[in-house]
Design an enzyme around this catalytic site. Sequence first.
Site, PDB file in Angstrom:
ATOM      1  N   LYS A  29      -7.772 -44.097 -62.307  1.00 33.05           N
ATOM      2  CA  LYS A  29      -6.408 -44.958 -62.518  1.00 33.05           C
ATOM      3  C   LYS A  29      -6.821 -45.679 -62.520  1.00 33.05           C
ATOM      4  CE  LYS A  29      -5.794 -41.966 -58.614  1.00 33.05           C
ATOM      5  NZ  LYS A  29      -6.959 -41.469 -58.207  1.00 33.05           N
ATOM      6  N   THR A  30      -7.546 -46.443 -61.966  1.00 33.14           N
ATOM      7  CA  THR A  30      -7.722 -47.850 -61.479  1.00 33.14           C
ATOM      8  C   THR A  30      -7.782 -48.342 -63.312  1.00 33.14           C
ATOM      9  OG1 THR A  30      -8.667 -47.785 -59.682  1.00 33.14           O
ATOM     10  CG2 THR A  30      -9.264 -49.701 -60.536  1.00 33.14           C
ATOM     11  N   ASP A 212      -2.034 -50.208 -57.098  1.00 34.58           N
ATOM     12  CA  ASP A 212      -3.015 -48.792 -57.297  1.00 34.58           C
ATOM     13  C   ASP A 212      -2.961 -48.724 -55.997  1.00 34.58           C
ATOM     14  OD1 ASP A 212      -5.195 -47.988 -58.136  1.00 34.58           O
ATOM     15  OD2 ASP A 212      -6.869 -49.519 -58.112  1.00 34.58           O
ATOM     16  N   GLU A 213      -3.239 -47.725 -55.580  1.00 37.87           N
ATOM     17  CA  GLU A 213      -3.397 -46.937 -54.443  1.00 37.87           C
ATOM     18  C   GLU A 213      -2.246 -46.569 -53.762  1.00 37.87           C
ATOM     19  OE1 GLU A 213      -6.202 -45.690 -53.037  1.00 37.87           O
ATOM     20  OE2 GLU A 213      -7.928 -46.806 -54.071  1.00 37.87           O
ATOM     21  N   GLN A 243      -5.530 -38.803 -51.452  1.00 38.45           N
ATOM     22  CA  GLN A 243      -6.445 -39.587 -50.987  1.00 38.45           C
ATOM     23  C   GLN A 243      -5.844 -40.029 -50.096  1.00 38.45           C
ATOM     24  OE1 GLN A 243      -9.485 -40.855 -53.394  1.00 38.45           O
ATOM     25  NE2 GLN A 243      -8.651 -40.206 -55.293  1.00 38.45           N
ATOM     26  N   ARG A 595     -16.817 -39.897 -53.361  1.00 41.79           N
ATOM     27  CA  ARG A 595     -17.008 -41.861 -54.084  1.00 41.79           C
ATOM     28  C   ARG A 595     -18.548 -41.014 -55.178  1.00 41.79           C
ATOM     29  NH1 ARG A 595     -13.124 -42.979 -54.728  1.00 41.79           N
ATOM     30  NH2 ARG A 595     -12.494 -41.869 -54.283  1.00 41.79           N
TER      31      ARG A 595
HETATM   32  P1  ATP Z   1     -10.646 -43.159 -57.287  1.00 43.66           P
HETATM   33  O1  ATP Z   1      -9.153 -42.282 -56.844  1.00 43.66           O
HETATM   34  O2  ATP Z   1     -11.361 -43.327 -56.336  1.00 43.66           O
HETATM   35  O3  ATP Z   1      -9.606 -44.674 -57.111  1.00 43.66           O
HETATM   36  P2  ATP Z   1      -9.953 -43.967 -60.313  1.00 43.66           P
HETATM   37  O4  ATP Z   1      -9.085 -42.378 -60.312  1.00 43.66           O
HETATM   38  O5  ATP Z   1      -8.826 -44.582 -59.573  1.00 43.66           O
HETATM   39  O6  ATP Z   1     -10.355 -43.206 -59.271  1.00 43.66           O
HETATM   40  P3  ATP Z   1     -11.192 -45.217 -61.484  1.00 43.66           P
HETATM   41  O7  ATP Z   1     -12.189 -45.677 -60.609  1.00 43.66           O
HETATM   42  O8  ATP Z   1     -10.435 -45.707 -62.608  1.00 43.66           O
HETATM   43  O9  ATP Z   1     -11.056 -43.909 -61.287  1.00 43.66           O
HETATM   44  O10 ATP Z   1     -12.560 -44.483 -62.704  1.00 43.66           O
HETATM   45  C1  ATP Z   1     -13.841 -44.253 -63.010  1.00 43.66           C
HETATM   46  C2  ATP Z   1     -14.963 -44.426 -63.189  1.00 43.66           C
HETATM   47  O11 ATP Z   1     -15.183 -43.738 -64.530  1.00 43.66           O
HETATM   48  C3  ATP Z   1     -15.846 -45.163 -63.845  1.00 43.66           C
HETATM   49  O12 ATP Z   1     -16.457 -45.687 -63.664  1.00 43.66           O
HETATM   50  C4  ATP Z   1     -14.810 -45.616 -64.551  1.00 43.66           C
HETATM   51  O13 ATP Z   1     -15.230 -46.936 -65.552  1.00 43.66           O
HETATM   52  C5  ATP Z   1     -14.836 -44.217 -65.630  1.00 43.66           C
HETATM   53  N1  ATP Z   1     -13.747 -44.089 -66.754  1.00 43.66           N
HETATM   54  C6  ATP Z   1     -12.454 -43.764 -66.397  1.00 43.66           C
HETATM   55  N2  ATP Z   1     -11.757 -43.516 -67.568  1.00 43.66           N
HETATM   56  C7  ATP Z   1     -12.951 -43.990 -68.678  1.00 43.66           C
HETATM   57  C8  ATP Z   1     -12.658 -43.079 -70.005  1.00 43.66           C
HETATM   58  N3  ATP Z   1     -11.936 -42.745 -70.498  1.00 43.66           N
HETATM   59  N4  ATP Z   1     -14.240 -43.165 -70.798  1.00 43.66           N
HETATM   60  C9  ATP Z   1     -14.629 -42.912 -69.629  1.00 43.66           C
HETATM   61  N5  ATP Z   1     -15.028 -44.077 -68.570  1.00 43.66           N
HETATM   62  C10 ATP Z   1     -13.883 -43.484 -67.833  1.00 43.66           C
HETATM   63 MG    MG Z   2      -9.133 -46.079 -57.950  1.00 45.50          MG
END
Ligand code: ATP
Ligand code: MG
Length: 661
Positions: A29-30, A212-213, A243, A595
Site C-alpha cells: 500500500k505504501t 497512508d494508514e 491494523q 512486521r
Molecule cells: P503495512 O500494512 O504494514 O503498512 P504496506 O501494505 O504498506 O504494509 P509496503 O510497506 O508498501 O506494504 O510493502 C511491503 C514490502 O513489500 C516492502 O518491502 C515493499 O518494498 C515490498 N513490495 C511492495 N510491492 C512490491 C512488488 N510489487 N514487488 C516486490 N516487492 C514489493
Molecule cells: Mg504501509
Amino acid sequence: MSGLNPQQREAIHYLDGPLLVLAGAGSGKTRVITQKIAYLVEDCGFQPRNIAAITFTNKAAKEMQERVGKLLSPAQANQLQISTFHSLGVRILREEAKALGYKPRFSIFDAADCAGILADLAKTVDKATLYRLQAVISNWKNALVSPEAARRLADNEHEVLAAGVYLSYEATLKAYQAVDFDDLIGLPLKLFTEHPAIAEKWQNRLRYLLVDEYQDTNACQYQLLKQLTGLRAQFTAVGDDDQAIYGWRGADIDNLKKLPAEFPKLKVIKLEQNYRSTVRILKAANNVIAHNEKLFDKKLWSELGHGEPIHVARYRDNEDEARAVVMKLQAHRFENRGKFRDYAILYRSNHLARLFETLLRDDRIPYLLSGGQSFFDKAEIKDITSYLRLLANEDDDPAFIRAATTPKRGIGAATLQALGTYAGERHVSLYAAAFEEGFAQRIQARQLEPLLEFCRFIERMQQRAASEPAQQTLPDLLAAIDYETWLYDAEEERTARTRWGNVCEFADWIRRKGEADGKTLIDLVQSIALINMLDKQKDEEYDAVQLSTLHASKGLEYHHVFLVGVEEGILPHRESLDAAKLQEERRLMYVGITRAQYSLHISYCQKRKQGRDLIDCEPSRFIDEMGRDDLRFSGDRDTVPDKATGSARLDAMKAMLAGKR
Ligand code: ATP
Ligand code: MG
C-alpha cells in the site's frame, strides 16, 4: 512501473475520482503511494508542489520523502508536501494565522505545556485526574465537540470537571498565542469552514492528496481531508481495517465505512499479494485476525516460501526472558552474518523496554528506542533551554512563559494571562508587552515588579550571551536562577539528583562545544533544534537493534522480530478486555506479527516482576489463536541456561565475535 502487480498498477493509474486501496499488511500500500507520486509528476504533468501525501508519523514522512527522492529529481522531491496531518496543519496555520486572530509566530504547546495550563485551571486535582481531563478534552477536540456541547454531553465525574475548564483552557491558549496538537487539525478545519475562499485557495494548491494508514484517522482529520479535496475529491487513501490500533486516541474505524457512503464515486481496489513475510508468518497473522469481526473481505498470500516455524518460548520470569532474547538475538545475528538493524524487539507497553535496554547496553549492542523520550525532551532540559531560547529570541512566548515561571518567582497565572491578552491585542510578544506603558496601567505594581525584574534579567543575560564564550554564561545563568535549589525543593531527592545530573550533562555539552568552536551561547542555542534533527538523521544509517512499542512499529518491517511479553494482561492489555477493545488488542498482535519478514520469535513468562511482587502470568490467548501447525514451542529448561552457564556461553560467543570482526 516494473515490479508492480496489476492491482497496484491499476491503483497508481486511477485518476478518475476518489480511490480507496484496502489491503492487508505488507501488500504494498505504501509502495503504491510513493510510486503514484512519481507517476503524477512524471507522466501526468502534476507540479510537485500541488501534491500532498499524508503519513501517520514524522518518521514515515521522512522515509517516504527518501523513497520518492529516489524516483524523482531532488529539486522535484523537495517541493512535494509529504508530512503528517499535524505538520500540514502547521503549514496552513502559519500562512493563515491572521484569519483566526493568531500571529504567524504562534507557539505550539506540547502535552506538558498544556497540562500546565490545566493544572492552573483545575487547581485542586491530582496528577492522574489531570491527565484524565487532558485526555477527555483532547477526545472532544478530535471529535469536534465544542465547549458548549461538552457541557451538555458530560455525564461522569471526569467529564463534568473537564467540561468546566474546557472553555477557559481554550481561552488561555489563545491568550498565550499558542495552540495544542489537536488544534493543528481542528483550527485549519475551522478556518476552512468559516472562510470558504481560503479553503478554495488550498484546494487549488493541493490538487492531489494521498493518505497512508487511513484506518487510523480521527473525525477531525477526516473532515479536514474532505475540506482539502473539496468537490474535486481527487485523492487516494490506503489502509487496512485490521491494523486500526489508535481507537484509544480517538481514531475512528468508521471513517473507512464512511468513504463509500460519502463519496458515491469511490473506487475500491484490493491488493492480495504480500511481499513482506514468509507463508508461515502470514498464516499465523491471518489465523489471529480471523477471530475478529470482519469489516471487509480480504485475502493475503505470499510467494516468499514456507520459511522457518514461528518460535514460541516460555521463560521462568521476565529477567530470564530478556537475557535469553538478547542472547538468541546475538547468536542469530552471528550465524546469519546479519546486521543489528535487521532485528527488532517489539512490546505492548513502553515500560517493558527497560530490562532489554539495560542488557543491550551491558553487552554493548547498539540499539535505538522508538517512542521513547529524547534527552532534549526531558523537563529539566526544556526548562533550561527555555531560558536559552529566550536569550536567542525574546519573542518566543512559550519559552517566556516557561522561563518566567520555572523556578517560581512570584509571576502568577493571572499576571501572565493579563499579559497574554494585552500582547494579543497589541500584536506584540509577551516580552515586549511587559515593558509597555499601556500594560503597566492594567495591573498592580506588585504584579508588575517581578515581571519587569525577570525581563531585565533576560536583557542583561542576552548581552552577555551574545559576546562571551558559552562556557562562561551558562553556569552563571544556572546560579542566578538557583535552579539546583529549586529542583531539590520541588522534587524527591532521588529525582532531583537525576535531573540535576542531566542539567550538568547538558552544561558540560555546552562547555565542550563552546571550547571547541569558540561559540557563544546564542550561536549554540540556535543550533540545538538542528543538532537534534541531525542526530535523528544519523540514526537511520546507524546499525542498531530497534526497540519499539507495537504502536510505533506500524508500517515498518524487519527481517527478524522478537515479540516479547506476549501474556494475558499485557497483550491483551488488562484494561482492554471488553469486546471492542479486545479486538483492537488483536489488531495490535496482527500488526506485530506482520512486521516480521523471515523469522518471528514470540515469548512469554511464567512469572513477572511487578514493583516488588512476582506475579503469575498466563500466555496470551493470541498465541493459541495463531494455530498450532506452524509454531515451535520451547519451555524454559532447555532454552534458558542458568545464569552461570548462560553467561559462560555468552562470553565464549562474544570472544568468537570479537575474533571475527
Ligand atoms: P503495512 O500494512 O504494514 O503498512 P504496506 O501494505 O504498506 O504494509 P509496503 O510497506 O508498501 O506494504 O510493502 C511491503 C514490502 O513489500 C516492502 O518491502 C515493499 O518494498 C515490498 N513490495 C511492495 N510491492 C512490491 C512488488 N510489487 N514487488 C516486490 N516487492 C514489493
Ligand atoms: Mg504501509
